[in-house]
Write a protein that holds these residues in place. Sequence first.
Motif, short mmCIF file in Angstrom:
data_model
loop_
_atom_site.label_atom_id
_atom_site.label_comp_id
_atom_site.label_asym_id
_atom_site.label_seq_id
_atom_site.Cartn_x
_atom_site.Cartn_y
_atom_site.Cartn_z
N ILE A 32 -30.09 18.76 22.28
CA ILE A 32 -29.59 17.78 21.14
C ILE A 32 -28.69 16.50 21.74
N ALA A 33 -27.75 16.92 22.51
CA ALA A 33 -26.95 15.98 23.19
C ALA A 33 -27.84 15.00 23.84
N HIS A 34 -28.73 15.39 24.50
CA HIS A 34 -29.79 14.51 25.49
C HIS A 34 -30.35 13.56 24.13
N GLY A 35 -30.99 14.13 23.01
CA GLY A 35 -31.58 13.40 21.87
C GLY A 35 -30.66 12.43 21.63
N TRP A 36 -29.45 12.71 21.11
CA TRP A 36 -28.45 11.77 20.55
C TRP A 36 -28.10 10.67 21.54
N ASN A 37 -28.08 10.99 22.79
CA ASN A 37 -27.67 10.05 23.99
C ASN A 37 -29.00 8.89 23.92
N LEU A 38 -30.26 9.61 23.93
CA LEU A 38 -31.26 8.52 23.86
C LEU A 38 -31.12 7.74 22.80
N ALA A 39 -30.81 8.10 21.70
CA ALA A 39 -30.84 7.33 20.43
C ALA A 39 -29.70 6.25 20.19
N ILE A 40 -28.36 6.65 20.64
CA ILE A 40 -27.24 5.96 20.40
C ILE A 40 -27.20 5.06 21.70
N ASN A 41 -27.02 5.88 22.93
CA ASN A 41 -26.72 4.85 24.11
C ASN A 41 -28.06 4.31 24.83
N LYS A 42 -29.09 4.74 24.35
CA LYS A 42 -30.57 4.20 24.86
C LYS A 42 -30.56 4.62 26.26
N ALA A 43 -30.30 5.76 26.66
CA ALA A 43 -30.48 6.28 28.15
C ALA A 43 -30.47 7.84 27.97
N ILE A 99 -20.73 11.33 22.42
CA ILE A 99 -21.99 12.14 22.21
C ILE A 99 -21.89 13.73 22.17
N ILE A 100 -21.37 14.16 23.40
CA ILE A 100 -20.98 15.70 23.52
C ILE A 100 -20.23 16.20 22.58
N GLU A 101 -19.17 15.30 22.15
CA GLU A 101 -18.27 15.71 21.10
C GLU A 101 -18.77 15.72 19.66
N HIS A 102 -19.68 14.75 19.38
CA HIS A 102 -20.37 14.71 18.15
C HIS A 102 -21.27 15.80 18.18
N VAL A 103 -22.02 16.12 19.04
CA VAL A 103 -22.96 17.31 19.13
C VAL A 103 -22.15 18.60 18.74
N TRP A 104 -21.00 18.87 19.36
CA TRP A 104 -20.38 19.99 19.41
C TRP A 104 -19.64 20.26 18.04
N ASP A 143 -40.56 10.22 22.46
CA ASP A 143 -40.60 11.17 21.07
C ASP A 143 -39.15 11.49 20.70
N ILE A 144 -38.63 12.16 21.65
CA ILE A 144 -37.16 12.62 21.48
C ILE A 144 -36.30 11.24 21.11
N GLN A 145 -36.23 10.24 21.46
CA GLN A 145 -35.68 9.09 21.30
C GLN A 145 -35.95 8.87 19.86
N GLN A 146 -37.00 8.58 19.32
CA GLN A 146 -37.18 8.26 18.17
C GLN A 146 -37.03 9.46 16.94
N HIS A 147 -37.10 10.36 17.38
CA HIS A 147 -36.59 11.49 16.36
C HIS A 147 -35.24 11.60 16.15
N PHE A 148 -34.52 11.35 17.14
CA PHE A 148 -32.99 11.24 16.87
C PHE A 148 -32.62 9.84 16.24
N ILE A 149 -33.31 8.93 16.56
CA ILE A 149 -33.00 7.43 15.71
C ILE A 149 -33.18 7.79 14.46
N GLU A 150 -34.35 8.43 14.02
CA GLU A 150 -34.77 8.88 12.39
C GLU A 150 -33.82 9.67 11.90
N LEU A 151 -33.22 10.51 12.56
CA LEU A 151 -32.16 11.48 12.08
C LEU A 151 -30.84 10.44 11.89
N ALA A 152 -30.69 9.74 12.84
CA ALA A 152 -29.55 8.93 12.39
C ALA A 152 -29.56 7.99 11.12
N LEU A 153 -30.89 7.47 11.25
CA LEU A 153 -31.22 6.69 9.94
C LEU A 153 -31.35 7.34 8.68
#
Length: 160
Positions: A32-43, A99-104, A143-153
């Motif tokens: 989940i942290a990896h996914g949110w980092n892909l979505a928010i920090n684009k890496a 990101i890690i704090e958010h996920v936690w 796919d992971i990045q797009q999924h977490f972008i969709e969760l954010a939206l």
Amino acid sequence: MPSYDARAIANEFIRRNGPHINQMKLQKLVYIAHGWNLAINKAPLIAEKIEAWDGGPVVRKIWNHLRDYGRNASDGLLADPFDSSTPYKAKLSDDEVAIIEHVWKKYGDYSGIELSEMTHEPGTPWSNAYFGGGRNTSLSQDDIQQHFIELALAGRDKAA
């Protein structure tokens, strides 16, 4: 931003939870942290591939380490098997720590089973890989990045 050893990111959650966190929960929090980092920090946050196992997304390097060495540092962290006084650590940026704090904060109270159920929903990167390519197929980073972008939206729409 660099991609880190997944065991270093796992240690971030062990530090927050304590050493009694089970592997399923640990695996899902890293994913989940990896996914949110892909979505928010684009890496990517971790360097390793994430695989679609029966129990959900799994980083084989974490699974193998826990199977072969357990939590071999005195404080319950994952450490170098040849020097257990050296736990894996990542030099995280402020954005990555956020990101890690958010996920936690958002997911830390869920059990491993509850987190696994979240990852098993139809249309998730896990279900796309598992049912599209079979057991142990790598999840697509896109796919992971797009999924977490969709969760954010979706979360933004609920807040509006």
